[in-house]
Write a protein that holds these residues in place. Structure first.
Motif, PDB file in Angstrom:
ATOM      1  N   ASN A 116      17.246 -71.558  42.848  1.00  0.00           N
ATOM      2  CA  ASN A 116      16.972 -70.187  42.401  1.00  0.00           C
ATOM      3  C   ASN A 116      18.249 -69.475  41.924  1.00  0.00           C
ATOM      4  O   ASN A 116      18.478 -68.312  42.215  1.00  0.00           O
ATOM      5  CB  ASN A 116      16.310 -69.396  43.552  1.00  0.00           C
ATOM      6  CG  ASN A 116      15.581 -68.149  43.049  1.00  0.00           C
ATOM      7  OD1 ASN A 116      15.236 -68.049  41.876  1.00  0.00           O
ATOM      8  ND2 ASN A 116      15.376 -67.191  43.943  1.00  0.00           N
ATOM      9  N   TYR A 119      17.094 -66.713  37.410  1.00  0.00           N
ATOM     10  CA  TYR A 119      15.807 -66.115  37.725  1.00  0.00           C
ATOM     11  C   TYR A 119      15.548 -64.978  36.753  1.00  0.00           C
ATOM     12  O   TYR A 119      16.424 -64.140  36.528  1.00  0.00           O
ATOM     13  CB  TYR A 119      15.860 -65.598  39.160  1.00  0.00           C
ATOM     14  CG  TYR A 119      14.657 -64.820  39.612  1.00  0.00           C
ATOM     15  CD1 TYR A 119      13.516 -65.462  40.106  1.00  0.00           C
ATOM     16  CD2 TYR A 119      14.657 -63.424  39.563  1.00  0.00           C
ATOM     17  CE1 TYR A 119      12.417 -64.739  40.524  1.00  0.00           C
ATOM     18  CE2 TYR A 119      13.561 -62.694  39.991  1.00  0.00           C
ATOM     19  CZ  TYR A 119      12.442 -63.359  40.468  1.00  0.00           C
ATOM     20  OH  TYR A 119      11.357 -62.649  40.889  1.00  0.00           O
ATOM     21  N   ILE A 126      18.645 -62.604  36.562  1.00  0.00           N
ATOM     22  CA  ILE A 126      19.655 -62.770  37.603  1.00  0.00           C
ATOM     23  C   ILE A 126      20.306 -64.146  37.503  1.00  0.00           C
ATOM     24  O   ILE A 126      19.630 -65.161  37.291  1.00  0.00           O
ATOM     25  CB  ILE A 126      19.030 -62.542  39.001  1.00  0.00           C
ATOM     26  CG1 ILE A 126      18.734 -61.043  39.147  1.00  0.00           C
ATOM     27  CG2 ILE A 126      19.945 -63.028  40.114  1.00  0.00           C
ATOM     28  CD1 ILE A 126      18.095 -60.632  40.428  1.00  0.00           C
ATOM     29  N   LYS A 128      23.089 -66.331  39.738  1.00  0.00           N
ATOM     30  CA  LYS A 128      23.804 -66.239  41.014  1.00  0.00           C
ATOM     31  C   LYS A 128      24.362 -67.559  41.508  1.00  0.00           C
ATOM     32  O   LYS A 128      24.130 -68.609  40.915  1.00  0.00           O
ATOM     33  CB  LYS A 128      22.919 -65.588  42.058  1.00  0.00           C
ATOM     34  CG  LYS A 128      21.614 -66.294  42.356  1.00  0.00           C
ATOM     35  CD  LYS A 128      20.749 -65.441  43.291  1.00  0.00           C
ATOM     36  CE  LYS A 128      19.371 -66.049  43.429  1.00  0.00           C
ATOM     37  NZ  LYS A 128      18.496 -65.274  44.299  1.00  0.00           N
TER      38      LYS A 128
HETATM   39  C1  LIG Z   1      14.791 -65.928  43.550  1.00  0.00           C
HETATM   40  O1  LIG Z   1      15.737 -64.873  43.394  1.00  0.00           O
HETATM   41  C2  LIG Z   1      15.133 -63.629  43.066  1.00  0.00           C
HETATM   42  C3  LIG Z   1      16.256 -62.653  42.777  1.00  0.00           C
HETATM   43  O2  LIG Z   1      17.215 -62.633  43.774  1.00  0.00           O
HETATM   44  C4  LIG Z   1      14.217 -63.180  44.172  1.00  0.00           C
HETATM   45  O3  LIG Z   1      13.624 -61.941  43.831  1.00  0.00           O
HETATM   46  C5  LIG Z   1      13.152 -64.234  44.366  1.00  0.00           C
HETATM   47  O4  LIG Z   1      12.320 -63.880  45.467  1.00  0.00           O
HETATM   48  C6  LIG Z   1      13.785 -65.564  44.638  1.00  0.00           C
HETATM   49  N1  LIG Z   1      12.764 -66.591  44.661  1.00  0.00           N
HETATM   50  C7  LIG Z   1      12.639 -67.447  45.677  1.00  0.00           C
HETATM   51  C8  LIG Z   1      11.548 -68.449  45.563  1.00  0.00           C
HETATM   52  O5  LIG Z   1      13.400 -67.425  46.624  1.00  0.00           O
END
Ligand SMILES: *[C@@H]1O[C@H](CO)[C@@H](O)[C@H](O)[C@H]1NC(C)=O
Ligand SMILES: *[C@@H]1O[C@H](CO)[C@@H](O)[C@H](O)[C@H]1NC(C)=O
Ligand SMILES: *[C@@H]1O[C@H](CO)[C@@H](O)[C@H](O)[C@H]1NC(C)=O
Ligand SMILES: *[C@@H]1O[C@H](CO)[C@@H](O)[C@H](O)[C@H]1NC(C)=O
Length: 377
Positions: A116, A119, A126, A128
């Motif tokens: 992730n 995103y 995002i 990261k």
């Molecule tokens: C991935 O990162 C985004 C932004 O930080 C977050 O909103 C989202 O829940 C994350 N997805 C997962 C599957 O962790």
């Protein structure tokens, strides 16, 4: 009266036989010599005076150039937009050892999705650094932490590049950057660093150009609000420091993020390269990207930029070509480690810190609204 043929010729007559002609100096009288010398003297005085006078108006003998480009208004048309859920489709994910010596593994889209690290929704994007793996995990971060480096598939020529930046990454060991470069022809096609900082990210945004030989800001008139550092942009000078300008703390990191970030603009044109950072709250006129129906952006109305790199002693058309938009978050690396102690990030080494402390990277993310590329018609 005819002279007698038998009497010897008079001395004056022999001399006079050598005709006085203007093109033969050996025939000139003393008076002619005097006039000619005076004229030559006057010409010499006039020429020397003119040269000295020009030097004086250009800043004496230090070689400085007081001329300044005319950044006249250009008519910009929207050429490209990066936004929403297709944002990442327009980039390739760099996959190689970090050329900047960082303690990272740059991952591909599949891995980035898995961790992730990239995103996107309709309204926000995002980028990261991994915050999950540490000692005892499989894989761990002992040889570097997972992160991404995105390079736009499209390569651009001169234009106006607008970035809606909502959050800049910061924290010990981070080295985030938003920049332009031609990854295949560096430094010959140039590099333009738009946003960059290391560690706590609280010493202001660093902007820079990196080029091959022959592009400098030394002794050049500039009009900007930032603080200029090294003048020579040549990559071989001082280990690729580049020609730099630094903004105040509100232009990067916690202080910039607190107000919701802002709009960052790069204008790259024949006359020079300029960067503006408009904190969101501080500049209502430029607090968002132009939408459909808005007037096109007009940098000639924005006032002094944060960084000004005029083309006075740098042929911008020659030194900058085929630029990709690049976004990355490096960890450690040459620059970050050089200021590791002075940033107050010890006692662990940068690499230990990155390997052992996944929880330290929660603020190490970029958040963007959209990018726009405008070209002059
Ligand atoms: C991935 O990162 C985004 C932004 O930080 C977050 O909103 C989202 O829940 C994350 N997805 C997962 C599957 O962790
Ligand atoms: C921009 O457009 C205006 C209005 O059409 C025109 O007068 C001006 O010359 C254009 N400027 C440039 C640099 O092309
Ligand atoms: C500068 O660029 C040249 C040409 O690619 C390269 O050989 C040299 O190693 C570079 N120097 C630095 C310090 O980056
Ligand atoms: C720019 O990129 C194009 C396409 O990749 C290439 O054909 C061209 O040679 C490049 N120009 C320069 C000056 O590097």
């Amino acid at each position: 009266m005819r002279r007698s043929e038998s009497s010897p010729p008079r001395y004056e007559d022999v001399q006079g036989a050598k005709e006085r002609v203007w093109w033969n100096p050996s025939t000139w009288t003393r008076r002619a010599w005097l006039i000619v010398s005076t004229v030559i003297l006057l010409i010499v005085v006039a020429v020397v005076g003119a040269v000295v006078g020009v030097r004086a108006t250009r800043g004496a003998d230090d070689g400085s150039d007081n001329s300044y480009p005319d950044y006249f208004k250009l008519n910009y048309t929207l050429a490209d937009t990066y936004s929403g859920t297709t944002f990442f489709d327009k980039f390739t994910y760099f996959r190689d050892y970090d050329p900047a010596g960082g303690h990272v593994h740059y991952v591909d889209p599949e891995y980035a999705g898995w961790f992730n690290l990239t995103y996107a929704t309709e309204t926000t994007v995002i980028v990261k650094v991994d915050t999950t793996v540490g000692p005892g995990d499989e894989p761990d971060a002992s040889t570097g932490r997972f992160t991404v480096r995105l390079e736009s598939k499209t390569q651009y020529g001169p234009g106006l590049f607008l970035f809606d930046v909502k959050h800049t990454p910061y924290g010990c060991a981070t080295w985030p950057a938003l920049w332009l470069a031609d990854p295949n022809n560096w430094p010959f096609n140039g590099e333009i660093d738009i946003m960059e900082a290391v560690n706590h990210g609280n010493t202001g945004n660093l902007m820079a150009l990196h080029t091959s030989e022959g592009c400098t800001m030394e002794n050049v008139r500039r009009e900007h609000t930032g603080v200029a550092g090294q003048g020579d942009c040549h990559n071989a000078t001082n280990h690729n420091t580049g020609c730099t300008v630094r903004g105040p703390p509100a232009t990067f990191g916690p202080e910039f993020n607190r107000g919701g970030g802002g709009i960052v603009a790069l204008e790259w044109r024949r006359e020079g390269i300029r960067v503006w950072v408009f904190p969101r709250a501080a500049s209502p006129a430029v607090s968002r990207l132009p939408g459909a129906g808005d007037a096109p952006p007009d940098p000639s109305a924005w006032g002094a930029p944060l960084a000004d790199f005029p083309a006075t002693r740098c042929d911008v058309d020659k030194h900058f070509r085929n630029q990709s938009i690049i976004v990355n978050i490096d960890l450690c690396g040459y620059y970050t480690e050089a200021v590791w102690e002075s940033s107050g990030c010890s006692p662990k080494t940068c690499r230990q810190y990155v390997s052992e402390t996944p929880s330290a990277f929660h603020d190490a993310y970029w958040e963007f609204g959209a990018f726009q590329v405008w070209t002059a018609s």
